[in-house]
Design an enzyme around this catalytic site. Sequence first.
Site, PDB file in Angstrom:
ATOM      1  N   GLY A   7     -16.638 -25.264 -20.703  1.00  0.00           N
ATOM      2  CA  GLY A   7     -16.487 -26.790 -20.896  1.00  0.00           C
ATOM      3  C   GLY A   7     -15.909 -27.555 -20.041  1.00  0.00           C
ATOM      4  O   GLY A   7     -15.617 -28.786 -19.909  1.00  0.00           O
ATOM      5  N   HIS A   8     -15.508 -26.804 -19.025  1.00  0.00           N
ATOM      6  CA  HIS A   8     -14.618 -27.788 -18.019  1.00  0.00           C
ATOM      7  C   HIS A   8     -14.984 -27.192 -16.455  1.00  0.00           C
ATOM      8  O   HIS A   8     -14.643 -26.197 -15.813  1.00  0.00           O
ATOM      9  CB  HIS A   8     -13.146 -27.080 -18.001  1.00  0.00           C
ATOM     10  CG  HIS A   8     -12.267 -27.920 -17.151  1.00  0.00           C
ATOM     11  ND1 HIS A   8     -11.973 -27.883 -16.051  1.00  0.00           N
ATOM     12  CD2 HIS A   8     -11.613 -29.078 -17.806  1.00  0.00           C
ATOM     13  CE1 HIS A   8     -10.962 -28.740 -15.700  1.00  0.00           C
ATOM     14  NE2 HIS A   8     -10.459 -29.501 -16.764  1.00  0.00           N
ATOM     15  N   PHE A   9     -16.061 -27.489 -16.098  1.00  0.00           N
ATOM     16  CA  PHE A   9     -16.853 -28.498 -16.697  1.00  0.00           C
ATOM     17  C   PHE A   9     -18.566 -27.882 -16.502  1.00  0.00           C
ATOM     18  O   PHE A   9     -18.549 -27.192 -15.652  1.00  0.00           O
ATOM     19  CB  PHE A   9     -16.996 -29.918 -15.714  1.00  0.00           C
ATOM     20  CG  PHE A   9     -15.657 -30.403 -15.865  1.00  0.00           C
ATOM     21  CD1 PHE A   9     -15.455 -31.501 -16.745  1.00  0.00           C
ATOM     22  CD2 PHE A   9     -14.755 -30.470 -14.765  1.00  0.00           C
ATOM     23  CE1 PHE A   9     -14.261 -32.133 -16.780  1.00  0.00           C
ATOM     24  CE2 PHE A   9     -13.563 -31.002 -14.846  1.00  0.00           C
ATOM     25  CZ  PHE A   9     -13.423 -31.865 -16.000  1.00  0.00           C
TER      26      PHE A   9
END
Length: 152
Positions: free
Chosen positions: A56-58
């Site tokens: 999720g990052h990124f």
Amino acid sequence: MSHHVYELPIDVSQIQTLLPHRYPFLLVDRILELDLETKWIVAQKNVSINEPFFQGHFPNRPVMPGVLIIEALAQVGGVMTQLGLGRDALSQLFYMVKVDKARFNKQVVPGDVLIMEVQMKRLIRNVGCFYGEAKVDGEVVASAEVMCAGAR
């Protein structure tokens, strides 16, 4: 009290006897240098695309979160504290209580080898103060002053 004798490099299985952290939050793979007299330690983190935070990052542009680099520096300081006090991971938990002068100079991405150099500034009772720099290819990517305190 721990009576382990550690030879350099200290590997991750030995680090796990000194820190309570486990996957996915153990952010130190190896201790490369250690000088308990000058309170200096150098550690390594191999940054892999398989790190869970990259999901999720990124998405499509993975970057290691800066706060996790600071956490890694604190963990390295924790290793030195435990070794300096002759303790193991279960003797006392230390918590990060303050971060000062945090700087993020460059992104850390999958494939990077993070070299963390940490200097203990002082250890008074249950409070340790450290200055740490994280480097990739010899270039400082992040730095901070970190204070950790032992749980009461």
